[in-house]
Design an enzyme around this catalytic site. Structure first.
Site, PDB file in Angstrom:
ATOM      1  N   ASN A  86      -4.987 -10.484  -3.472  1.00 28.18           N
ATOM      2  CA  ASN A  86      -4.721  -9.849  -2.170  1.00 28.18           C
ATOM      3  C   ASN A  86      -4.300  -8.395  -2.378  1.00 28.18           C
ATOM      4  O   ASN A  86      -4.384  -7.581  -1.479  1.00 28.18           O
ATOM      5  CB  ASN A  86      -3.642 -10.612  -1.383  1.00 28.18           C
ATOM      6  CG  ASN A  86      -2.385 -10.903  -2.192  1.00 28.18           C
ATOM      7  OD1 ASN A  86      -2.368 -10.741  -3.404  1.00 28.18           O
ATOM      8  ND2 ASN A  86      -1.343 -11.331  -1.522  1.00 28.18           N
ATOM      9  N   THR A 104       3.338 -12.209   3.338  1.00 31.54           N
ATOM     10  CA  THR A 104       2.613 -12.851   2.266  1.00 31.54           C
ATOM     11  C   THR A 104       3.509 -13.966   1.728  1.00 31.54           C
ATOM     12  O   THR A 104       4.669 -14.080   2.109  1.00 31.54           O
ATOM     13  CB  THR A 104       2.184 -11.831   1.189  1.00 31.54           C
ATOM     14  OG1 THR A 104       1.218 -12.448   0.327  1.00 31.54           O
ATOM     15  CG2 THR A 104       3.363 -11.319   0.358  1.00 31.54           C
ATOM     16  N   GLY A 133      -4.466  -4.587  -4.026  1.00 35.19           N
ATOM     17  CA  GLY A 133      -5.554  -3.710  -4.435  1.00 35.19           C
ATOM     18  C   GLY A 133      -4.930  -2.403  -4.862  1.00 35.19           C
ATOM     19  O   GLY A 133      -4.124  -1.845  -4.132  1.00 35.19           O
ATOM     20  N   HIS A 134      -5.220  -1.950  -6.053  1.00 30.69           N
ATOM     21  CA  HIS A 134      -4.722  -0.633  -6.423  1.00 30.69           C
ATOM     22  C   HIS A 134      -5.847   0.199  -7.004  1.00 30.69           C
ATOM     23  O   HIS A 134      -6.740  -0.298  -7.655  1.00 30.69           O
ATOM     24  CB  HIS A 134      -3.508  -0.686  -7.345  1.00 30.69           C
ATOM     25  CG  HIS A 134      -3.527  -1.826  -8.313  1.00 30.69           C
ATOM     26  ND1 HIS A 134      -3.014  -3.058  -8.017  1.00 30.69           N
ATOM     27  CD2 HIS A 134      -4.015  -1.913  -9.563  1.00 30.69           C
ATOM     28  CE1 HIS A 134      -3.185  -3.849  -9.037  1.00 30.69           C
ATOM     29  NE2 HIS A 134      -3.786  -3.195  -9.996  1.00 30.69           N
ATOM     30  N   THR A 135      -5.758   1.465  -6.704  1.00 33.16           N
ATOM     31  CA  THR A 135      -6.775   2.391  -7.161  1.00 33.16           C
ATOM     32  C   THR A 135      -6.144   3.280  -8.220  1.00 33.16           C
ATOM     33  O   THR A 135      -5.099   3.861  -7.994  1.00 33.16           O
ATOM     34  CB  THR A 135      -7.268   3.251  -5.981  1.00 33.16           C
ATOM     35  OG1 THR A 135      -7.575   2.362  -4.905  1.00 33.16           O
ATOM     36  CG2 THR A 135      -8.498   4.037  -6.339  1.00 33.16           C
ATOM     37  N   THR A 154      -7.814  -1.592   0.645  1.00 33.76           N
ATOM     38  CA  THR A 154      -8.542  -1.591  -0.628  1.00 33.76           C
ATOM     39  C   THR A 154      -9.301  -2.901  -0.803  1.00 33.76           C
ATOM     40  O   THR A 154     -10.403  -2.928  -1.344  1.00 33.76           O
ATOM     41  CB  THR A 154      -7.567  -1.468  -1.830  1.00 33.76           C
ATOM     42  OG1 THR A 154      -6.506  -0.612  -1.466  1.00 33.76           O
ATOM     43  CG2 THR A 154      -8.251  -0.926  -3.053  1.00 33.76           C
ATOM     44  N   GLN A 164       2.220  -5.904  -3.014  1.00 32.63           N
ATOM     45  CA  GLN A 164       2.667  -5.937  -1.609  1.00 32.63           C
ATOM     46  C   GLN A 164       4.013  -5.214  -1.448  1.00 32.63           C
ATOM     47  O   GLN A 164       4.316  -4.360  -2.267  1.00 32.63           O
ATOM     48  CB  GLN A 164       2.738  -7.381  -1.092  1.00 32.63           C
ATOM     49  CG  GLN A 164       1.373  -8.049  -0.910  1.00 32.63           C
ATOM     50  CD  GLN A 164       0.849  -8.699  -2.164  1.00 32.63           C
ATOM     51  OE1 GLN A 164       1.578  -9.336  -2.892  1.00 32.63           O
ATOM     52  NE2 GLN A 164      -0.426  -8.531  -2.446  1.00 32.63           N
ATOM     53  N   GLY A 209       1.369   2.889  -2.649  1.00 32.16           N
ATOM     54  CA  GLY A 209       0.915   3.684  -3.798  1.00 32.16           C
ATOM     55  C   GLY A 209       1.625   3.267  -5.078  1.00 32.16           C
ATOM     56  O   GLY A 209       1.853   4.088  -5.962  1.00 32.16           O
ATOM     57  N   LYS A 210       1.937   1.983  -5.169  1.00 32.04           N
ATOM     58  CA  LYS A 210       2.620   1.483  -6.373  1.00 32.04           C
ATOM     59  C   LYS A 210       1.760   1.662  -7.610  1.00 32.04           C
ATOM     60  O   LYS A 210       2.260   2.004  -8.675  1.00 32.04           O
ATOM     61  CB  LYS A 210       2.941  -0.012  -6.221  1.00 32.04           C
ATOM     62  CG  LYS A 210       3.983  -0.305  -5.171  1.00 32.04           C
ATOM     63  CD  LYS A 210       4.197  -1.798  -5.008  1.00 32.04           C
ATOM     64  CE  LYS A 210       2.977  -2.521  -4.450  1.00 32.04           C
ATOM     65  NZ  LYS A 210       2.609  -2.154  -3.081  1.00 32.04           N
ATOM     66  N   GLY A 211       0.440   1.454  -7.449  1.00 32.38           N
ATOM     67  CA  GLY A 211      -0.473   1.566  -8.587  1.00 32.38           C
ATOM     68  C   GLY A 211      -0.330   2.905  -9.290  1.00 32.38           C
ATOM     69  O   GLY A 211      -0.264   2.967 -10.514  1.00 32.38           O
ATOM     70  N   LEU A 234       3.041  12.582   0.458  1.00 35.87           N
ATOM     71  CA  LEU A 234       3.695  13.664   1.193  1.00 35.87           C
ATOM     72  C   LEU A 234       2.674  14.698   1.659  1.00 35.87           C
ATOM     73  O   LEU A 234       2.831  15.321   2.710  1.00 35.87           O
ATOM     74  CB  LEU A 234       4.725  14.325   0.262  1.00 35.87           C
ATOM     75  CG  LEU A 234       5.953  14.899   0.909  1.00 35.87           C
ATOM     76  CD1 LEU A 234       6.713  13.835   1.694  1.00 35.87           C
ATOM     77  CD2 LEU A 234       6.875  15.485  -0.150  1.00 35.87           C
ATOM     78  N   ASP A 285       0.808  -1.224   0.000  1.00 33.40           N
ATOM     79  CA  ASP A 285       0.000   0.000   0.000  1.00 33.40           C
ATOM     80  C   ASP A 285       0.839   1.272   0.000  1.00 33.40           C
ATOM     81  O   ASP A 285       0.454   2.274   0.587  1.00 33.40           O
ATOM     82  CB  ASP A 285      -0.979   0.016   1.189  1.00 33.40           C
ATOM     83  CG  ASP A 285      -1.820  -1.242   1.206  1.00 33.40           C
ATOM     84  OD1 ASP A 285      -2.364  -1.585   0.140  1.00 33.40           O
ATOM     85  OD2 ASP A 285      -1.911  -1.897   2.247  1.00 33.40           O
ATOM     86  N   PRO A 305      -9.347  -0.848   8.758  1.00 33.57           N
ATOM     87  CA  PRO A 305      -8.532   0.339   9.049  1.00 33.57           C
ATOM     88  C   PRO A 305      -7.073  -0.088   9.181  1.00 33.57           C
ATOM     89  O   PRO A 305      -6.776  -1.130   9.769  1.00 33.57           O
ATOM     90  CB  PRO A 305      -9.076   0.847  10.388  1.00 33.57           C
ATOM     91  CG  PRO A 305      -9.920  -0.233  10.946  1.00 33.57           C
ATOM     92  CD  PRO A 305     -10.310  -1.158   9.834  1.00 33.57           C
TER      93      PRO A 305
HETATM   94  P1  IMP Z   1      -2.085 -12.780   2.240  1.00 33.24           P
HETATM   95  O1  IMP Z   1      -1.235 -12.173   1.198  1.00 33.24           O
HETATM   96  O2  IMP Z   1      -3.558 -12.606   2.008  1.00 33.24           O
HETATM   97  O3  IMP Z   1      -1.718 -14.221   2.510  1.00 33.24           O
HETATM   98  O4  IMP Z   1      -1.800 -12.006   3.618  1.00 33.24           O
HETATM   99  C1  IMP Z   1      -0.550 -12.116   4.279  1.00 33.24           C
HETATM  100  C2  IMP Z   1      -0.145 -10.788   4.890  1.00 33.24           C
HETATM  101  O5  IMP Z   1       0.149  -9.847   3.871  1.00 33.24           O
HETATM  102  C3  IMP Z   1      -1.217 -10.158   5.762  1.00 33.24           C
HETATM  103  O6  IMP Z   1      -0.584  -9.478   6.827  1.00 33.24           O
HETATM  104  C4  IMP Z   1      -1.874  -9.159   4.803  1.00 33.24           C
HETATM  105  O7  IMP Z   1      -2.484  -8.099   5.497  1.00 33.24           O
HETATM  106  C5  IMP Z   1      -0.678  -8.687   4.004  1.00 33.24           C
HETATM  107  N1  IMP Z   1      -1.033  -8.234   2.644  1.00 33.24           N
HETATM  108  C6  IMP Z   1      -1.377  -9.009   1.582  1.00 33.24           C
HETATM  109  N2  IMP Z   1      -1.604  -8.262   0.496  1.00 33.24           N
HETATM  110  C7  IMP Z   1      -1.402  -6.991   0.846  1.00 33.24           C
HETATM  111  C8  IMP Z   1      -1.456  -5.745   0.125  1.00 33.24           C
HETATM  112  O8  IMP Z   1      -1.720  -5.676  -1.079  1.00 33.24           O
HETATM  113  N3  IMP Z   1      -1.174  -4.631   0.849  1.00 33.24           N
HETATM  114  C9  IMP Z   1      -0.837  -4.680   2.169  1.00 33.24           C
HETATM  115  N4  IMP Z   1      -0.757  -5.810   2.873  1.00 33.24           N
HETATM  116  C10 IMP Z   1      -1.034  -6.959   2.224  1.00 33.24           C
HETATM  117 MG    MG Z   2      -2.900  -2.072  -1.863  1.00 33.71          MG
END
Ligand code: IMP
Ligand code: MG
Length: 442
Positions: A37, A242, A39-41, A309, A227, A14-16, A342, A12, A314
């Site tokens: 897993n 992950t 999510g990018h906006t 995302t 990630q 902000g790679k997207g 920033l 998260d 939270p």
């Molecule tokens: P998994 O990837 O769903 O197996 O989750 C493993 C860990 O990576 C957990 O702590 C998730 O919250 C974290 N995680 C997985 N994908 C993301 C992502 O895109 N952004 C932030 N944390 C992630």
């Molecule tokens: Mg994300």
């Protein structure tokens, strides 16, 4: 040429947005690990798109590739593609035949295993998408790959072998009932239909060959990591990680391009100006505990929209952690940095940074190898003078020198510590709210 985009922290970052920025000059955007897993906006033409599988470039007419290092849930993929089509886009997405398929039982097992770990505080707080169990089966040599969905007999054999295993695991080890997600015939029908659609739409590729051909034709390829470094299976805060390699090495193994090819290009580390974390585990610079810290965390969470995302959870919030970034810069060999969000810190009197850690009466400036030791680290803070709110659109138009002095001092500190130039600065969610100092494809 390739430009690889890597998350330097906990995901998260902000790679997207950065992929979107640099992807403009690219022909192909390929993801190399992870699955839905992520999510990018992306904001495009005033419209917001939330994507978890389709590479961000695909909404701008680039070819999107899901590399062999990805684990892909075909249901999510097709839902996402169909939704984009309903909105008038025609995304061109290819999937590696070597990529692994997330099957229904993987999602079920993700939930069961997390629950089982709870009593020992070992749950990672996963996104519940079946990511870990799918990678487990990949390494355990009992996975289903996209190529198998195209070959009915092979696919049937794979299911006949693996599903009874999973059933036994659920029933005998966890003492639960195995539901419809463990029904071989139903899965065969449903996933063969996905296989047919993949064939009809000519979506599957040999990712390495496909990308190599494009590069040889002088096309520009973005390799998009999901990630971040600190949740990398090898370099992250194990076991709260992950199950793949977001670091730059993953760009090679996850696409079929060699390290010499990826290394000839650029590797841009994406940094959020503070920390956010979904999921469990220690976080030395976390803003928590006393009332003032909690209020600050709450403020940053609201300003930065720090809610997952994918899951809507939270996010935990903390100050920038330099030992984490030094570790990331080394593990991936960053050639440039993009610092995002920033603007979120604007208006604070003071901005803190965890410059190093106190550990066992000494000071360390990179992350310890075990997460337990990391949890014992006490940040040694450096304090920066805050910077005021600004009209960020105008700042972005006017460029780097228009940034408030405090913000520039902050960026220069990061750049000096990591011995890496700042290529881009994000000062808002829209693409026009970015200051671009270096365009690696140009
Ligand atoms: P998994 O990837 O769903 O197996 O989750 C493993 C860990 O990576 C957990 O702590 C998730 O919250 C974290 N995680 C997985 N994908 C993301 C992502 O895109 N952004 C932030 N944390 C992630
Ligand atoms: Mg994300």
């Amino acid at each position: 040429m390739t430009v690889t985009i890597v998350g330097a922290q906990l995901g998260d970052e902000g790679k997207g947005g950065i992929v979107d920025l640099y992807g403009d000059a690219a022909d192909v955007v390929a993801r190399y690990q992870g699955g839905d897993n992520a999510g990018h906006t992306v904001v495009h033409g005033g419209e917001e798109y939330r994507l978890s599988l389709v590479p961000s470039g695909a909404i701008r007419g680039k070819v999107g590739v899901l590399g062999n290092g990805c684990v892909v849930n075909p249901q999510t993929l097709f839902e996402e593609i169909d939704r984009l089509r309903e909105r008038g886009l025609e995304p061109d997405v290819r999937v590696a035949e070597r990529a692994h398929v997330i099957m229904p039982y993987h999602r079920v097992l993700d939930g069961i295993e997390e629950e089982a770990k709870e009593d020992d505080d070992l749950e990672a707080g996963t996104t519940g998408r079946g990511i870990g169990p799918t990678y487990e089966d990949k390494v355990g040599r009992r996975g289903v790959r996209f190529g198998d969905l195209l070959a009915p007999e092979v696919f049937r054999d794979r299911l006949n072998y693996v599903v009874p295993h999973k059933r036994t695991l659920v029933e005998e080890v966890f003492g639960m009932e195995a539901g419809e997600e463990f029904d071989i015939d139903a899965m065969f029908e449903k996933y063969r239909a996905y296989g047919k659609r993949l064939e009809e739409e000519d979506m599957t590729v040999n990712a390495g060959e496909f990308l190599k051909d494009r590069i040889e034709q002088d096309e520009r390829v973005v390799l998009e990591g999901a990630q971040g470094t600190s949740i990398d299976i090898d370099h992250g805060i194990y076991p709260y990680v992950t199950s793949s390699n977001p670091t730059a090495g993953g760009a090679c193994t996850g696409t079929g391009l060699g390290p010499t090819v990826v290394g000839q290009g650029e590797i841009v580390g994406v940094i959020k100006a503070y920390l956010s974390r979904v999921g469990t585990g220690p976080l030395p610079t976390e803003l928590e505990g006393d009332k003032e810290s909690k209020q600050l965390a709450e403020y940053i969470r609201e300003e930065g929209g720090e809610y997952g995302t994918v899951t809507g959870r939270p996010r935990r919030v903390g100050w920038l952690d330099m030992p984490m970034l030094r570790h990331a810069a080394r593990a991936s060999g960053f050639t440039g940095l993009a610092v995002n969000h920033l603007d979120v810190l604007a208006g604070l009197d003071e901005v803190q940074v965890g410059h190093a850690y106190d550990l066992d009466n000494g000071t360390v400036d990179t992350m310890p190898t075990t997460t337990e030791r990391w949890g014992q680290c006490e940040p040694v803070y450096r304090s920066f003078e805050g910077w005021p709110e600004a009209d960020w659109k105008t700042v972005a138009e006017d460029g780097y020198s228009a940034l408030p002095g405090g913000a520039r001092a902050y960026l220069e500190y990061i750049s000096t510590e990591l011995e890496t130039p700042v290529y881009a600065v994000g000062v808002g969610p829209n693409r026009s709210e970015s200051i671009v100092r270096v365009r690696p494809f140009e």
